[in-house]
Design an enzyme around this catalytic site. Sequence first.
Site, PDB file in Angstrom:
ATOM      1  N   ASP A  71      28.429  51.736  46.235  1.00 39.47           N
ATOM      2  CA  ASP A  71      28.414  52.683  47.343  1.00 39.47           C
ATOM      3  C   ASP A  71      28.666  52.074  48.722  1.00 39.47           C
ATOM      4  O   ASP A  71      28.052  51.061  49.084  1.00 39.47           O
ATOM      5  CB  ASP A  71      27.051  53.373  47.424  1.00 39.47           C
ATOM      6  CG  ASP A  71      26.650  54.061  46.140  1.00 39.47           C
ATOM      7  OD1 ASP A  71      27.389  53.975  45.162  1.00 39.47           O
ATOM      8  OD2 ASP A  71      25.569  54.667  46.135  1.00 39.47           O
ATOM      9  N   GLU A 243      22.795  62.406  44.836  1.00 35.27           N
ATOM     10  CA  GLU A 243      22.777  61.134  45.565  1.00 35.27           C
ATOM     11  C   GLU A 243      23.583  61.243  46.854  1.00 35.27           C
ATOM     12  O   GLU A 243      24.352  62.171  47.066  1.00 35.27           O
ATOM     13  CB  GLU A 243      23.361  60.013  44.705  1.00 35.27           C
ATOM     14  CG  GLU A 243      22.584  59.716  43.446  1.00 35.27           C
ATOM     15  CD  GLU A 243      23.049  58.431  42.792  1.00 35.27           C
ATOM     16  OE1 GLU A 243      22.224  57.523  42.668  1.00 35.27           O
ATOM     17  OE2 GLU A 243      24.234  58.338  42.410  1.00 35.27           O
TER      18      GLU A 243
END
Length: 508
Positions: A71, A243
């Site tokens: 990420d 998320e």
Amino acid sequence: MKKYKYLLMIAVAMTAIITACSDDEKKQDYNPLIDDPKEENKEEQQPQQSERSEKYRPQIHFTPAANWMNDPNGMVFLDGTYHLFYQYNPRGNDWGNMSWGHATSTDLVHWNEQAVALTRDELGDIFSGSAVIDKNNTAGFGANAMVALYTSASSVQQQSLAYSTDGGKTFTRFGQNPVIRNNDDNLRDPKVFWHEETKQWVMSLAKGWRMGIDFYTSPDLKNWTFQSNFFTALTGRPSLQWECPDLISFDYKGQKKWVLIVSVNPGGPILGSGTMYFVGQFDGKTFTPDALDYPLWLDYGMDNYAGVTWSNTGNRMILLGWMNNWNYAGAVPCSPWRSAMTLPRELKLVEYDGKPILANTVVSEIDKIAGAWQPASTNLDVTDAYQLRLTLNLDKNSIITLGNPQGEKFVVDVNAAARTVVAHRTSQSGQTGFSGTFSIPSMQAPLSTTGSKVTLDFFVDQSSVELFTIDGTMSMTNLVFPQTIYNTLNVAGAEYEAQLRKLKSIWK
């Protein structure tokens, strides 16, 4: 996704990685840098010099010189420099030892890898988060301090703070971490912004497998108050892991609209990971979605996940995503690095068919590495990467084939009547055997366009194809692993025009 519990559910190809990670999970509070005398003097691997010329190495996308990345984190703009932090394993090419890697750019195209910014401490691994510039010194660390909020992950997931007073070169952890305590392993990925109307900081927090987004507010980035929770059930998707939220605002038809971006896994638009968004109103405490046909997808391919926007860029919303999918993330055939970021994209909220749609196009800074436009023929004289622009009539169906001399091909069908585009990533596209879920025979997306023609932009790199309508109302991002870059073009069906411009490697 960063929690082991989920890694146990992904593709068989991850088994060896999961096993190694599980051993660490059993020792939740164990920190090798603190608790193991043999590790005290062992340095984290810092960025290495690399020509970045290995097979499959992207030439126009950011990759670390070596090791695992996922990420994007803490993206912030300060004094002419774009800072990109990211989930990083400074010790190897598999998921683990989660830290914040760091890279900088002055143009969103060329990147310089910096020293690792944050590593595991007594509160656990450093999971995803965000960074802001505290212009008014609300936290007391100094005007224009760079303040990072991130998830400290061990057996629980809590939110912590670190700050930098030297422009992101070094960080000091706040002495009273965590700033948001938690007794669960499903609360993570804080995304923070200053809400001008209420003169306070707002944090969006994802609830993982518990699903939904929690909103907190703070006057000083250190003391946070829970305000509300947002959740809506999605038809056909009863259990998703939520998320990497991001709440941003746009001017839409003369009104202020808010867009909440949420990454989900599994349950993306096709298989595994995906990024959805909601459109609505936000009053500083509560997000209220408009009545639209959710889920709405930011990208219809397999490989754009965990994308969030840079902070401190004014009204310009620039998003970057992780170009991978948790279904096969640890198996993709890349070494000594693993994973790339998408090309940076500018977001705009536009109208289509009477409804808002979140459009995304590659940032205009891509022009810095682009050659002149040339007519495109069957044989494409390309080496590093390129942008192919096709304008197709929509009076009949078309089949677009990108290929190479080895007979590998990536095929895209355009259905004129249905106004859809369908991509085919099969065993013919290149290497797929590393995972049983990588070959996807059919990926469909709405063109979301009117008129008698459609213009498509293909950004083709050594191991990826990013496809957009020219106005960004449709995007589709996919990894591919051909032996050599696709360098032939065939279009069958409707009349068309084709242009190409070469994109120079950002590493040469």
